[in-house]
Design an enzyme around this catalytic site. Structure first.
Site, PDB file in Angstrom:
ATOM      1  N   HIS A 310       0.858  -1.189   0.000  1.00 57.90           N
ATOM      2  CA  HIS A 310       0.000   0.000   0.000  1.00 57.90           C
ATOM      3  C   HIS A 310       0.887   1.228   0.000  1.00 57.90           C
ATOM      4  O   HIS A 310       1.941   1.221   0.633  1.00 57.90           O
ATOM      5  CB  HIS A 310      -0.914   0.011   1.237  1.00 57.90           C
ATOM      6  CG  HIS A 310      -2.067   0.927   1.084  1.00 57.90           C
ATOM      7  ND1 HIS A 310      -1.989   2.264   1.368  1.00 57.90           N
ATOM      8  CD2 HIS A 310      -3.326   0.704   0.621  1.00 57.90           C
ATOM      9  CE1 HIS A 310      -3.148   2.819   1.099  1.00 57.90           C
ATOM     10  NE2 HIS A 310      -3.973   1.903   0.641  1.00 57.90           N
ATOM     11  N   ASP A 368      -7.941  -5.516   0.307  1.00 60.73           N
ATOM     12  CA  ASP A 368      -8.502  -6.171  -0.875  1.00 60.73           C
ATOM     13  C   ASP A 368      -8.065  -7.618  -1.036  1.00 60.73           C
ATOM     14  O   ASP A 368      -8.669  -8.365  -1.794  1.00 60.73           O
ATOM     15  CB  ASP A 368      -8.168  -5.353  -2.125  1.00 60.73           C
ATOM     16  CG  ASP A 368      -9.016  -4.098  -2.142  1.00 60.73           C
ATOM     17  OD1 ASP A 368     -10.158  -4.182  -1.668  1.00 60.73           O
ATOM     18  OD2 ASP A 368      -8.535  -3.050  -2.581  1.00 60.73           O
TER      19      ASP A 368
HETATM   20  N1  CMC Z   1       4.013  -7.221  -4.984  1.00 60.25           N
HETATM   21  C1  CMC Z   1       5.357  -7.299  -5.069  1.00 60.25           C
HETATM   22  N2  CMC Z   1       6.196  -6.287  -4.813  1.00 60.25           N
HETATM   23  C2  CMC Z   1       5.641  -5.128  -4.469  1.00 60.25           C
HETATM   24  C3  CMC Z   1       4.254  -4.947  -4.364  1.00 60.25           C
HETATM   25  C4  CMC Z   1       3.426  -6.055  -4.632  1.00 60.25           C
HETATM   26  N3  CMC Z   1       2.099  -5.966  -4.537  1.00 60.25           N
HETATM   27  N4  CMC Z   1       3.978  -3.679  -3.999  1.00 60.25           N
HETATM   28  C5  CMC Z   1       5.163  -3.075  -3.883  1.00 60.25           C
HETATM   29  N5  CMC Z   1       6.163  -3.949  -4.161  1.00 60.25           N
HETATM   30  C6  CMC Z   1       7.615  -3.707  -4.077  1.00 60.25           C
HETATM   31  C7  CMC Z   1       8.120  -2.877  -5.239  1.00 60.25           C
HETATM   32  O1  CMC Z   1       8.529  -3.695  -6.308  1.00 60.25           O
HETATM   33  C8  CMC Z   1       9.255  -2.139  -4.602  1.00 60.25           C
HETATM   34  O2  CMC Z   1      10.355  -3.010  -4.498  1.00 60.25           O
HETATM   35  P1  CMC Z   1      11.861  -2.441  -4.698  1.00 60.25           P
HETATM   36  O3  CMC Z   1      12.107  -1.553  -3.528  1.00 60.25           O
HETATM   37  O4  CMC Z   1      12.727  -3.666  -4.725  1.00 60.25           O
HETATM   38  O5  CMC Z   1      11.869  -1.700  -6.004  1.00 60.25           O
HETATM   39  C9  CMC Z   1       8.767  -1.878  -3.171  1.00 60.25           C
HETATM   40  O6  CMC Z   1       7.840  -2.936  -2.897  1.00 60.25           O
HETATM   41  C10 CMC Z   1       8.089  -0.534  -2.977  1.00 60.25           C
HETATM   42  O7  CMC Z   1       7.044  -0.454  -3.912  1.00 60.25           O
HETATM   43  P2  CMC Z   1       6.453   0.862  -4.530  1.00 60.25           P
HETATM   44  O8  CMC Z   1       6.070   0.562  -5.954  1.00 60.25           O
HETATM   45  O9  CMC Z   1       7.347   2.024  -4.269  1.00 60.25           O
HETATM   46  O10 CMC Z   1       5.154   1.057  -3.681  1.00 60.25           O
HETATM   47  P3  CMC Z   1       4.009   2.074  -4.004  1.00 60.25           P
HETATM   48  O11 CMC Z   1       3.693   2.732  -2.731  1.00 60.25           O
HETATM   49  O12 CMC Z   1       4.294   2.951  -5.167  1.00 60.25           O
HETATM   50  O13 CMC Z   1       2.827   1.090  -4.472  1.00 60.25           O
HETATM   51  C11 CMC Z   1       0.810  -0.091  -4.564  1.00 60.25           C
HETATM   52  C12 CMC Z   1       1.679   0.854  -3.752  1.00 60.25           C
HETATM   53  C13 CMC Z   1      -0.500  -0.337  -3.792  1.00 60.25           C
HETATM   54  C14 CMC Z   1       0.471   0.541  -5.912  1.00 60.25           C
HETATM   55  C15 CMC Z   1       1.558  -1.424  -4.761  1.00 60.25           C
HETATM   56  O14 CMC Z   1       1.920  -1.970  -3.512  1.00 60.25           O
HETATM   57  C16 CMC Z   1       0.762  -2.425  -5.583  1.00 60.25           C
HETATM   58  O15 CMC Z   1       0.744  -2.342  -6.818  1.00 60.25           O
HETATM   59  N6  CMC Z   1       0.090  -3.405  -4.895  1.00 60.25           N
HETATM   60  C17 CMC Z   1      -0.727  -4.366  -5.571  1.00 60.25           C
HETATM   61  C18 CMC Z   1      -2.074  -3.747  -5.901  1.00 60.25           C
HETATM   62  C19 CMC Z   1      -2.945  -3.600  -4.685  1.00 60.25           C
HETATM   63  O16 CMC Z   1      -3.130  -4.528  -3.919  1.00 60.25           O
HETATM   64  N7  CMC Z   1      -3.538  -2.402  -4.548  1.00 60.25           N
HETATM   65  C20 CMC Z   1      -4.552  -2.154  -3.551  1.00 60.25           C
HETATM   66  C21 CMC Z   1      -4.204  -1.163  -2.540  1.00 60.25           C
HETATM   67  S1  CMC Z   1      -5.421  -1.215  -1.205  1.00 60.25           S
HETATM   68  C22 CMC Z   1      -6.852  -0.617  -1.938  1.00 60.25           C
HETATM   69  C23 CMC Z   1      -6.850   0.833  -2.092  1.00 60.25           C
HETATM   70  O17 CMC Z   1      -6.755   1.544  -1.059  1.00 60.25           O
HETATM   71  O18 CMC Z   1      -6.986   1.294  -3.233  1.00 60.25           O
END
Ligand code: CMC
Length: 433
Positions: A310, A368
């Site tokens: 998240h 989710d």
């Molecule tokens: N699976 C695998 N790796 C992940 C994931 C994931 N779901 N989410 C983040 N990471 C890794 C990412 O690859 C990165 O690794 P590294 O440091 O080695 O490059 C690290 O964790 C930090 O990730 P980030 O992309 O900087 O995180 P973010 O804050 O930009 O992304 C997110 C947040 C929700 C978009 C992402 O975690 C994601 O795509 N999750 C899956 C989709 C999901 O479940 N979304 C629902 C969120 S809850 C409902 C809502 O409130 O909308």
């Protein structure tokens, strides 16, 4: 010194590389980190660069507070766990809109108001025929909720609090009806009219699952589970869809069009589409025997673990903890404790919670991950999951839009950019290129 508070004004001083300096006021909220008011920066001819808004507060708000490190979520100051326990979605809607919990009398009046707006204009029903039967229900939602804009010209003065209130009630009342109609259209069953003797959630289940030829009695355990899902999804401060609603609203657009923009932003798998994506992922993994390889693919960055991670929570999502309990309750009620997909999900959860890769990145299951499993156990088809999220989140969008509209210094939202395209150049006609 601040004359009113008798406090020393706090400032952050920014020094540019050419020696120019500016003092920027610091602001404190009731809870949460301080912010630096950078509004005056543009006077120096510079902007801040913060793609994806990692460090930017776009507004002030009194509605929802999140502490992502501590895993806290409050609606108007009340912890989400307590509100989910109380279990009345419309009471939470009142709280989000009005700022206080209603008295029993006020709650009754509010419920009556919402209920009086559950039916849609007969003409609106004709919109559905324009969609393919296999259209994704979120596509239908974007279109039909936006189309509400065409029905209420006489009461769409966004600067009039009564008109805004009416729009809020209409959206709260009609979005579940439109959502259920999207489902019925998809499966080829007749639309079910709302039943105003039922509660908000019972009525939604009735419109989804009843048919004219059968009596439908909603199961109280399932009603409670869906009520919880709605409460947990009701608001989440300035997430992508809410920010979209606010940005659209800042231009003075009508509330129905703003909600359609929110629904569009919610649809993506990184946001509200995650519940659908998480369940599709579980189905694709298919068997516990494949979990280890899948986790390895995630660690090799070939895949994302949907329903994990998240932007704000770097601790357990408090909504996920509540949903996890609900998940067990519903699966027990439905006799699905030994369900293959559920077992697979629990295996994935255990691996991810103990693997250093996920621990280091603070990747916890989000709401989710569990809501998908609950919705599936409720008999809701996967492509309706994000629609359910939209039904629950409508109150958040409406409350945040309304809050913005009451601000005296409201301005159109207009981010700037760091231009990295071509420098100025002269046009050359095609024969000389
Ligand atoms: N699976 C695998 N790796 C992940 C994931 C994931 N779901 N989410 C983040 N990471 C890794 C990412 O690859 C990165 O690794 P590294 O440091 O080695 O490059 C690290 O964790 C930090 O990730 P980030 O992309 O900087 O995180 P973010 O804050 O930009 O992304 C997110 C947040 C929700 C978009 C992402 O975690 C994601 O795509 N999750 C899956 C989709 C999901 O479940 N979304 C629902 C969120 S809850 C409902 C809502 O409130 O909308």
């Amino acid at each position: 010194m601040d004359k009113e508070l008798g406090l020393k004004k706090r400032v952050a001083t920014l020094t540019l590389d050419d020696g120019r300096q500016i003092e920027l006021p610091m602001m404190s909220g009731t809870l949460g980190p301080d912010v630096i008011d950078i509004n005056a920066l543009s006077k120096l001819g510079v902007f801040t660069y913060d793609p994806a808004f990692f460090s930017t507060a776009s507004c002030t708000s009194k509605i929802t507070f999140i502490d992502g490190d501590a895993g806290l979520l409050y609606y108007r100051g009340f912890p989400i766990e307590q509100l989910a326990q109380g279990g009345d979605f419309l009471e939470v809607c009142y709280l989000l809109l009005e700022g206080e919990l209603p008295t029993a009398e006020k709650l009754m009046a509010f419920k009556h108001k919402v209920t009086m707006h559950t039916m849609v204009h007969d003409q609106l029903m004709k919109f559905f025929n324009g969609f393919r039967r296999d259209a994704h229900p979120m596509a239908v939602m974007v279109g039909v909720v936006g189309a509400l804009s065409a029905f209420y010209h006489e009461s769409m003065d966004i600067n009039n609090p009564d008109d805004r209130d009416l729009a809020c009630m209409r959206l709260l009342g009609k979005v579940p009806t439109i959502a259920a109609m999207a489902y019925k259209y998809h499966i080829g069953q007749p639309f079910m009219y709302p039943q105003n003797n039922l509660t908000y959630v019972e009525n939604f289940l009735h419109m989804m699952f009843a048919v004219p030829s059968e009596e439908y009695v909603p199961n109280p355990i399932l009603v409670k589970a869906l009520e919880r899902i709605f409460i947990l999804h009701a608001d989440h401060e300035q997430n992508a869809s809410t920010s979209t609603v606010r940005l659209a609203g800042s231009s003075g657009a009508n509330p129905y069009a703003c909600m359609a923009s929110g629904i569009a932003a919610l649809w993506g798998p990184a946001h509200g589409g995650a519940n659908e994506a998480a369940l599709n992922m579980l189905e694709e993994i298919g068997d516990i025997a494949h979990v280890a390889q899948f986790v390895q693919d995630v660690k090799d960055k070939k895949r994302l673990l949907m329903g994990f991670g998240h932007r704000v929570y770097k601790n357990m999502d408090p909504r996920a903890s509540v949903m996890r309990d609900t998940c067990y309750e519903v699966l027990k009620e439905q006799g699905l404790e030994n369900d293959k997909l559920f077992k697979l999900a629990m295996e994935l959860e255990q691996i991810a919670l103990s693997d250093p890769y996920f621990i280091e990145r603070k990747l916890y299951p989000n709401v989710d991950f569990y809501s998908g499993i609950v919705l599936r156990a409720l008999g809701i088809p996967t492509n309706m999951f994000t629609v359910i999220f939209a039904v629950g989140r409508t109150i958040g969008w409406v409350a945040q839009w309304n809050e913005m509209m009451t601000e005296s210094n409201r301005k159109i939202g207009r981010p700037r950019q760091l231009y990295i395209g071509a420098d100025r150049r002269d046009y050359i006609s095609t024969d000389k290129r």
